[in-house]
Design a protein around this motif. Structure first.
Motif, PDB file in Angstrom:
ATOM      1  N   MET A 237       0.810  -1.205   0.000  1.00 32.29           N
ATOM      2  CA  MET A 237       0.000   0.000   0.000  1.00 32.29           C
ATOM      3  C   MET A 237       0.854   1.270   0.000  1.00 32.29           C
ATOM      4  O   MET A 237       1.969   1.280   0.544  1.00 32.29           O
ATOM      5  N   PRO A 238       0.350   2.349  -0.611  1.00 34.98           N
ATOM      6  CA  PRO A 238       1.126   3.596  -0.657  1.00 34.98           C
ATOM      7  C   PRO A 238       1.325   4.211   0.722  1.00 34.98           C
ATOM      8  O   PRO A 238       0.532   3.990   1.639  1.00 34.98           O
ATOM      9  N   GLU A 239       2.383   4.993   0.825  1.00 30.46           N
ATOM     10  CA  GLU A 239       2.561   5.877   1.970  1.00 30.46           C
ATOM     11  C   GLU A 239       1.971   7.227   1.594  1.00 30.46           C
ATOM     12  O   GLU A 239       2.105   7.678   0.453  1.00 30.46           O
ATOM     13  N   PHE A 240       1.332   7.912   2.558  1.00 29.69           N
ATOM     14  CA  PHE A 240       0.744   9.226   2.310  1.00 29.69           C
ATOM     15  C   PHE A 240       1.433  10.278   3.168  1.00 29.69           C
ATOM     16  O   PHE A 240       1.714  10.053   4.349  1.00 29.69           O
ATOM     17  N   ASN A 241       1.710  11.421   2.550  1.00 29.20           N
ATOM     18  CA  ASN A 241       2.207  12.600   3.250  1.00 29.20           C
ATOM     19  C   ASN A 241       1.193  13.723   3.067  1.00 29.20           C
ATOM     20  O   ASN A 241       0.535  13.808   2.030  1.00 29.20           O
ATOM     21  N   PHE A 242       1.082  14.578   4.078  1.00 29.80           N
ATOM     22  CA  PHE A 242       0.153  15.712   3.998  1.00 29.80           C
ATOM     23  C   PHE A 242       0.788  16.932   4.639  1.00 29.80           C
ATOM     24  O   PHE A 242       1.264  16.880   5.778  1.00 29.80           O
ATOM     25  N   GLY A 243       0.799  18.045   3.882  1.00 27.93           N
ATOM     26  CA  GLY A 243       1.393  19.257   4.411  1.00 27.93           C
ATOM     27  C   GLY A 243       1.086  20.459   3.537  1.00 27.93           C
ATOM     28  O   GLY A 243       0.247  20.411   2.635  1.00 27.93           O
ATOM     29  N   PRO A 244       1.798  21.568   3.763  1.00 26.62           N
ATOM     30  CA  PRO A 244       1.548  22.803   3.024  1.00 26.62           C
ATOM     31  C   PRO A 244       2.253  22.813   1.667  1.00 26.62           C
ATOM     32  O   PRO A 244       3.218  22.080   1.454  1.00 26.62           O
ATOM     33  N   GLN A 245       1.782  23.663   0.795  1.00 28.87           N
ATOM     34  CA  GLN A 245       2.490  23.859  -0.472  1.00 28.87           C
ATOM     35  C   GLN A 245       3.703  24.757  -0.273  1.00 28.87           C
ATOM     36  O   GLN A 245       4.658  24.699  -1.053  1.00 28.87           O
ATOM     37  N   GLY A 246       3.656  25.578   0.775  1.00 31.42           N
ATOM     38  CA  GLY A 246       4.792  26.436   1.096  1.00 31.42           C
ATOM     39  C   GLY A 246       5.731  25.775   2.078  1.00 31.42           C
ATOM     40  O   GLY A 246       5.627  24.582   2.381  1.00 31.42           O
ATOM     41  N   ALA A 247       6.660  26.539   2.606  1.00 32.60           N
ATOM     42  CA  ALA A 247       7.680  25.999   3.504  1.00 32.60           C
ATOM     43  C   ALA A 247       7.124  25.676   4.886  1.00 32.60           C
ATOM     44  O   ALA A 247       7.554  24.715   5.530  1.00 32.60           O
ATOM     45  N   SER A 249       3.726  25.032   7.571  1.00 30.09           N
ATOM     46  CA  SER A 249       2.324  24.624   7.617  1.00 30.09           C
ATOM     47  C   SER A 249       1.484  25.738   8.211  1.00 30.09           C
ATOM     48  O   SER A 249       1.943  26.524   9.039  1.00 30.09           O
ATOM     49  N   ASP A 250       0.219  25.813   7.761  1.00 31.52           N
ATOM     50  CA  ASP A 250      -0.665  26.833   8.315  1.00 31.52           C
ATOM     51  C   ASP A 250      -1.951  26.218   8.871  1.00 31.52           C
ATOM     52  O   ASP A 250      -2.202  26.245  10.064  1.00 31.52           O
ATOM     53  N   HIS A 251      -2.774  25.604   7.991  1.00 29.98           N
ATOM     54  CA  HIS A 251      -4.054  25.073   8.451  1.00 29.98           C
ATOM     55  C   HIS A 251      -4.144  23.550   8.346  1.00 29.98           C
ATOM     56  O   HIS A 251      -5.217  22.983   8.533  1.00 29.98           O
ATOM     57  N   GLN A 252      -3.031  22.866   8.048  1.00 29.91           N
ATOM     58  CA  GLN A 252      -3.035  21.412   7.895  1.00 29.91           C
ATOM     59  C   GLN A 252      -3.010  20.766   9.286  1.00 29.91           C
ATOM     60  O   GLN A 252      -1.965  20.458   9.830  1.00 29.91           O
ATOM     61  N   GLN A 253      -4.191  20.543   9.836  1.00 32.65           N
ATOM     62  CA  GLN A 253      -4.306  20.143  11.240  1.00 32.65           C
ATOM     63  C   GLN A 253      -4.097  18.645  11.458  1.00 32.65           C
ATOM     64  O   GLN A 253      -3.539  18.230  12.481  1.00 32.65           O
ATOM     65  N   GLY A 254      -4.546  17.815  10.525  1.00 33.44           N
ATOM     66  CA  GLY A 254      -4.440  16.377  10.758  1.00 33.44           C
ATOM     67  C   GLY A 254      -4.807  15.588   9.521  1.00 33.44           C
ATOM     68  O   GLY A 254      -5.240  16.136   8.497  1.00 33.44           O
ATOM     69  N   MET A 255      -4.636  14.287   9.611  1.00 35.46           N
ATOM     70  CA  MET A 255      -4.960  13.409   8.493  1.00 35.46           C
ATOM     71  C   MET A 255      -5.599  12.122   9.024  1.00 35.46           C
ATOM     72  O   MET A 255      -5.171  11.563  10.025  1.00 35.46           O
ATOM     73  N   ASP A 256      -6.634  11.686   8.332  1.00 34.86           N
ATOM     74  CA  ASP A 256      -7.341  10.454   8.665  1.00 34.86           C
ATOM     75  C   ASP A 256      -7.310   9.560   7.425  1.00 34.86           C
ATOM     76  O   ASP A 256      -7.935   9.880   6.410  1.00 34.86           O
TER      77      ASP A 256
END
Length: 355
Positions: A237-247, A249-256
């Motif tokens: 299965m793939p690994e997933f990353n989640f974050g900002p497009q910039g350097a 983070s601002d509103h990326q609070q969590g991932m489910d």
């Protein structure tokens, strides 16, 4: 026909028949007996970066593998306080989904078609995606893309002395074998209570994105295009990353991130890492998620573990066992023919021409 000629004919027939049986049966038996089940290796890395919005939100990703082995994931940006209608608090978030796979691999398709899909170069990705790629490259055995190869030195060699200054990772070399595919879309904030089983767009707003990956990217088996029919198959299965497009983070609070694997006919789960939950029609699990820094900090992004499923098809395995039994009988027949052929060959050699 003389006895000598008859012996030559019988010898040739017996030896040819033995050779045909051996060349047909033995390689397949050896392949079955020497088969190993893959449980580690390179897998897809899916990086989700976002920008926009005026308050915190989460990314929700649901992975699905159906009874044929086809894989897709559904992505939404969610918040439990969003309101709709006149005076509502819904807003759009720009979402980039970037897939990193080995050069020349099959790829990803995403819907709805209102989004933009393109192949991108490593130097053209945003700062957040670049940070994710660099982090994966130096993750050693935990790297999804293979990472930067480590060089072992001989401890008895004078050249094994440590360098006075650590060398910077060679990211260019690590990324040279990667291919990046990217889907970009504006996704509207969705209430956490709403779920969709496919891509959904209405009134110019996208609520859920659906992406599919080619089977060969996630399956390791004798025939990755038909994994559910194989005696053994490994699902990476793939690994997933989640974050900002910039350097930062601002509103990326969590991932489910969740996963469901349909139970096709004859399919058995040998083992999974981590352990999956058994349902009446599928196996499910929740991805483990971690963050490398705090919200608002530079270089912060979330990442998941990378589940692995070892599967077996009992119907296909039973067919192989029957083949091994039949193959043993045929090998016995081939040996008998071979010995008989040698005897006839000896007779043909020893008999006089006139016999």
């Amino acid at each position: 026909m003389s006895k000598r000629a008859l012996s030559w004919v019988k010898a040739i027939i017996a030896l040819v028949a033995a050779g045909i049986i051996g060349m047909t049966v033995v390689p397949q038996m050896v392949s079955i007996l020497n088969r190993t089940m893959v449980d580690q290796g390179v897998r897809p890395l899916v990086m989700v970066t976002t920008s926009g919005g005026d308050r915190d939100y989460r990314v929700r990703i649901h992975n699905v593998v159906d009874e044929e082995g086809d894989y897709r994931f559904l992505l939404s940006i969610v918040n439990d306080e969003v309101t709709y209608g006149v005076g509502g608090s819904v807003f759009d978030v720009n979402v980039q989904v970037t897939l990193a796979v080995p050069q020349g691999s099959a790829g990803m398709t995403c819907t709805p078609d209102s989004g933009m899909f393109a192949s991108v170069a490593v130097e053209d990705v945003n700062a957040g995606t670049r940070k994710m790629l660099e982090t994966d490259a130096i993750s050693g055995r935990y790297s999804s893309t293979g990472g930067i190869p480590t060089t072992e030195t001989d401890d008895n060699s004078l050249s094994a002395a440590p360098s006075p200054t650590p060398q910077a990772p060679d990211f260019d070399a690590a990324f040279s074998d990667l291919e990046l595919q990217q889907y970009t879309a504006d996704v509207s904030l969705l209430d956490t209570e709403y779920w969709y089983s496919t891509a959904v767009a209405s009134n110019g707003m996208t609520w859920t994105v659906e992406c599919s990956l080619d089977r060969t990217l996630i399956w390791r088996s004798a025939d990755p295009s038909h994994p559910m029919d194989q005696p053994q198959a490994t699902l990476m299965m793939p690994e997933f990353n989640f974050g900002p497009q910039g350097a930062a983070s601002d509103h990326q609070q969590g991932m489910d991130v969740t996963f469901s694997l349909a139970r096709s006919e004859g399919l058995e789960l040998v083992r999974s890492y981590p352990e999956a939950k058994v349902g009446s029609a599928d196996w499910t699990l929740d991805y483990q998620t971690r963050w490398n820094k705090e919200l608002g900090e530079e270089g912060n992004f979330g990442y998941t573990n990378a589940p692995t499923f070892l599967l077996a098809n009992r119907n296909a395995a039973a067919a192989e066992q029957n083949f091994l039994v039949l193959g043993g009988v045929l090998i016995g027949l081939a040996l008998t023919l071979f010995v008989r052929g040698l005897n006839d060959l000896a007779d043909a050699t020893l008999l006089k021409k006139d016999d």
